[in-house]
Design an enzyme around this catalytic site. Structure first.
Site, mmCIF file in Angstrom:
data_model
loop_
_atom_site.group_PDB
_atom_site.id
_atom_site.type_symbol
_atom_site.label_atom_id
_atom_site.label_comp_id
_atom_site.label_asym_id
_atom_site.label_seq_id
_atom_site.Cartn_x
_atom_site.Cartn_y
_atom_site.Cartn_z
ATOM 1 N N SER A 1 83.501 15.197 9.220
ATOM 2 C CA SER A 1 82.281 15.001 9.979
ATOM 3 C C SER A 1 81.411 16.234 9.795
ATOM 4 O O SER A 1 81.850 17.351 10.061
ATOM 5 C CB SER A 1 82.638 14.812 11.468
ATOM 6 O OG SER A 1 81.467 14.729 12.248
ATOM 7 N N LYS B 1 80.908 11.928 6.733
ATOM 8 C CA LYS B 1 80.153 11.393 7.878
ATOM 9 C C LYS B 1 79.092 12.416 8.244
ATOM 10 O O LYS B 1 79.400 13.584 8.440
ATOM 11 C CB LYS B 1 81.109 11.156 9.048
ATOM 12 C CG LYS B 1 80.451 11.047 10.417
ATOM 13 C CD LYS B 1 81.441 10.531 11.452
ATOM 14 C CE LYS B 1 81.332 11.261 12.770
ATOM 15 N NZ LYS B 1 82.308 10.749 13.753
ATOM 16 N N LEU B 2 77.845 11.956 8.303
ATOM 17 C CA LEU B 2 76.747 12.841 8.664
ATOM 18 C C LEU B 2 76.329 12.584 10.094
ATOM 19 O O LEU B 2 76.132 11.432 10.509
ATOM 20 C CB LEU B 2 75.541 12.600 7.747
ATOM 21 C CG LEU B 2 75.742 12.826 6.245
ATOM 22 C CD1 LEU B 2 74.416 12.565 5.517
ATOM 23 C CD2 LEU B 2 76.249 14.244 5.963
ATOM 24 N N LYS B 3 76.163 13.655 10.856
ATOM 25 C CA LYS B 3 75.609 13.538 12.196
ATOM 26 C C LYS B 3 74.101 13.352 12.051
ATOM 27 O O LYS B 3 73.461 14.068 11.261
ATOM 28 C CB LYS B 3 75.906 14.809 12.994
ATOM 29 C CG LYS B 3 77.379 14.985 13.325
ATOM 30 C CD LYS B 3 77.842 13.908 14.303
ATOM 31 C CE LYS B 3 79.208 14.235 14.861
ATOM 32 N NZ LYS B 3 79.640 13.205 15.845
ATOM 33 N N ASP C 1 76.665 9.156 12.221
ATOM 34 C CA ASP C 1 77.020 9.113 13.644
ATOM 35 C C ASP C 1 75.861 9.679 14.451
ATOM 36 O O ASP C 1 75.480 10.839 14.277
ATOM 37 C CB ASP C 1 78.290 9.940 13.882
ATOM 38 C CG ASP C 1 78.798 9.849 15.321
ATOM 39 O OD1 ASP C 1 78.167 9.156 16.139
ATOM 40 O OD2 ASP C 1 79.839 10.474 15.617
ATOM 41 N N ASN D 1 75.736 9.621 17.964
ATOM 42 C CA ASN D 1 76.130 10.059 19.309
ATOM 43 C C ASN D 1 75.087 9.691 20.372
ATOM 44 O O ASN D 1 74.633 10.549 21.131
ATOM 45 C CB ASN D 1 76.423 11.566 19.348
ATOM 46 C CG ASN D 1 77.710 11.940 18.639
ATOM 47 O OD1 ASN D 1 77.676 12.545 17.567
ATOM 48 N ND2 ASN D 1 78.854 11.557 19.187
ATOM 49 N N GLU E 1 77.464 4.810 13.499
ATOM 50 C CA GLU E 1 78.286 4.997 14.695
ATOM 51 C C GLU E 1 77.427 5.316 15.912
ATOM 52 O O GLU E 1 76.615 6.240 15.876
ATOM 53 C CB GLU E 1 79.270 6.144 14.396
ATOM 54 C CG GLU E 1 80.267 6.459 15.497
ATOM 55 C CD GLU E 1 81.198 7.607 15.068
ATOM 56 O OE1 GLU E 1 81.237 7.971 13.872
ATOM 57 O OE2 GLU E 1 81.894 8.147 15.942
ATOM 58 N N ASP F 1 81.728 4.206 19.353
ATOM 59 C CA ASP F 1 82.596 5.338 19.698
ATOM 60 C C ASP F 1 82.536 5.484 21.227
ATOM 61 O O ASP F 1 83.371 4.934 21.952
ATOM 62 C CB ASP F 1 82.105 6.601 18.950
ATOM 63 C CG ASP F 1 82.825 7.875 19.353
ATOM 64 O OD1 ASP F 1 83.696 7.824 20.239
ATOM 65 O OD2 ASP F 1 82.532 8.961 18.800
ATOM 66 N N LYS G 1 89.598 6.762 19.619
ATOM 67 C CA LYS G 1 89.941 8.135 20.005
ATOM 68 C C LYS G 1 90.866 8.038 21.207
ATOM 69 O O LYS G 1 90.440 7.586 22.280
ATOM 70 C CB LYS G 1 88.681 8.911 20.402
ATOM 71 C CG LYS G 1 87.786 9.318 19.253
ATOM 72 C CD LYS G 1 86.566 10.059 19.762
ATOM 73 C CE LYS G 1 85.647 10.463 18.618
ATOM 74 N NZ LYS G 1 84.339 10.951 19.126
ATOM 75 N N GLY H 1 87.703 11.978 15.716
ATOM 76 C CA GLY H 1 88.189 13.340 15.935
ATOM 77 C C GLY H 1 87.387 14.022 17.028
ATOM 78 O O GLY H 1 86.238 13.673 17.280
HETATM 79 C C1 NPQ Z 1 82.271 12.135 17.378
HETATM 80 N N1 NPQ Z 1 83.454 14.232 16.759
HETATM 81 O O1 NPQ Z 1 82.841 11.470 16.546
HETATM 82 C C2 NPQ Z 1 82.761 13.534 17.774
HETATM 83 C C3 NPQ Z 1 81.769 14.256 18.514
HETATM 84 C C4 NPQ Z 1 82.077 15.612 19.023
HETATM 85 C C5 NPQ Z 1 84.308 15.185 14.712
HETATM 86 O O2 NPQ Z 1 82.222 14.165 14.901
HETATM 87 C C6 NPQ Z 1 83.663 19.855 21.201
HETATM 88 C C7 NPQ Z 1 84.646 18.913 21.446
HETATM 89 C C8 NPQ Z 1 82.544 19.522 20.471
HETATM 90 C C9 NPQ Z 1 84.493 17.618 20.973
HETATM 91 C C10 NPQ Z 1 81.266 17.862 19.254
HETATM 92 C C11 NPQ Z 1 83.221 14.479 15.459
HETATM 93 C C12 NPQ Z 1 82.399 18.215 19.996
HETATM 94 C C13 NPQ Z 1 83.368 17.256 20.252
HETATM 95 C C14 NPQ Z 1 81.143 16.565 18.776
HETATM 96 C C15 NPQ Z 1 83.195 15.971 19.764
HETATM 97 O O3 NPQ Z 1 81.335 11.652 17.961
HETATM 98 MG MG MG Z 2 81.241 9.641 17.216
#
Ligand code: NPQ
Ligand code: MG
Length: 362
Positions: A130, A156-158, A184, A186, A209, A234, A258, A286
């Site tokens: 990610s 995976k790009l945020k 993703d 969020n 996502e 998610d 998750k 993750g």
């Molecule tokens: C997700 N994780 O899939 C999360 C988002 C995320 C690996 O993209 C601290 C603890 C900071 C958990 C930042 C990935 C975080 C966190 C992002 C989870 O949406």
């Molecule tokens: Mg996510």
């Protein structure tokens, strides 16, 4: 039965930026349970701040001390933990960590690995990475090139409004048509962004996502009807019921599982089973886990229904030094499924003590 809570502090190798904020280090809550003389550990994935979901480290600590651990009297098996904690509403990440510690202890006492208990046959799982929001497209390109060099088989790009079409186009151009790519958000978009989000369809993404808020299942269903890029949920998937409903109304074409978000590894397995039965592909998400959670995720992701590459990257993707003696590594694009008893990690106790910032026995 004795339980201990610890808070540790670990710096991140580089800032990790998402649509909800930038993280430069992590405070992480760990649970230790001594069940019939055998020790087990659980990791709570709640972040420092309540910006991914409602949970956060200090809240998880408080609910664990005041409401979860006091309810464990008489609980002997991991399968009884969720029931003992059922009266407490919410706090799935805190609950998951407690159940995890019991599961680890129970499996270690029996000399069984989590993978064996799940009945998985794969000995490794593909590893995806990610990649956070960067200050420029050039910086993002350098980061992605580095991860491809590390062997990651899926990127995976945020994304967020203002950081989507241009970086995604640039990375698709950089990696070519053959490398699996997904994004993703969020929860950063609204229903009014529907037309804009459809413009991502041209980049042959595996999925998008969680574009919309956690509670907007109907919005995701509408997007799924209109777009060709599959919609993956998610944040919205908080329980077996929410997953079942989301699938039924067409809001969830792919599921990110998750364990922390759904109350534990046992609930995660049940959700996997449901998705498999409904023909919905799943992958393991993750949460910047240490080697404890990373080891557990690698075993979970070896279940048959996990047909898509998860966000199970190497320990060094986030941490220069992990709290386990054998950090999770990516070899030939894959992470090994741990074979040792319990979740299969061994703690580096001296380093663990060094990074411990708080500790309490309950
Ligand atoms: C997700 N994780 O899939 C999360 C988002 C995320 C690996 O993209 C601290 C603890 C900071 C958990 C930042 C990935 C975080 C966190 C992002 C989870 O949406
Ligand atoms: Mg996510």
């Amino acid at each position: 039965m004795i339980t201990e809570l610890r808070e540790i502090h670990l710096p991140l190798v580089a800032p990790f930026q998402t649509s909800f904020g930038v993280q430069t280090s992590r405070r992480i809550l760990l649970v230790r349970a001594l069940v019939d003389g055998t020790e087990g550990w659980g990791e709570c994935v709640a972040p420092d701040e309540p910006t991914y979901s409602a949970e956060y480290v200090d809240g998880a600590w408080a609910v664990s001390v005041d409401h979860l651990l006091p309810r464990l009297g008489g609980v002997e098996r991991a399968t009884d933990v969720a029931g003992a904690l059922e009266d407490v509403k919410g706090h799935p990440m805190a609950k998951a960590a407690v159940e995890m510690a019991f599961l680890d202890a129970e499996l270690r006492a029996a000399g069984t690995s989590f993978a064996a208990r799940l009945g998985v046959t794969r000995d490794r799982v593909p590893s995806g990475v990610s990649v956070g929001i960067h200050e420029s497209v050039a910086a993002l390109e350098r980061a992605v090139a580095g991860y491809l060099g590390d062997g990651y088989v899926r990127i995976k790009l945020k994304i967020e409004p203002g950081w989507d079409l241009e970086p995604v186009a640039a990375i698709r151009r950089l990696i070519g048509p053959g490398v699996p790519l997904q994004v993703d958000a969020n929860t950063a978009y609204t229903r009014d962004d529907t037309e804009h989000l459809h413009r991502l369809d041209e980049f042959d993404l595996l999925l998008i996502e969680q574009p919309l808020p956690e509670d907007d299942l109907l919005g995701h269903a509408a997007l799924a009807r209109a777009a060709t890029t599959p919609i993956c949920l998610d944040e919205s998937l908080v329980s077996l019921t929410s997953v079942s409903d989301a699938i039924e109304i067409g809001a969830c074409e792919v599921a990110n599982i998750k364990p922390g978000r759904v109350g534990g590894y046992l609930a995660a397995v049940a959700i996997h089973d449901l998705c498999r039965q409904r023909g919905v592909p799943v992958w393991c998400g993750g949460m910047l886990e240490t080697g404890i959670g990373r080891a557990a995720n690698a075993a979970l992701a070896a279940l048959d229904g996990f047909t898509m590459t998860g966000d199970i990257s190497a320990s060094r993707r986030f941490y220069a030094r992990d709290i386990v003696t054998a950090p999770i590594d990516v070899v030939d694009g894959h992470v090994a499924v741990p074979v040792g008893p319990g979740f299969g990690f061994e703690l580096d106790l001296a380093f663990l003590d060094e990074v411990t910032t708080a500790r309490i026995e309950v």
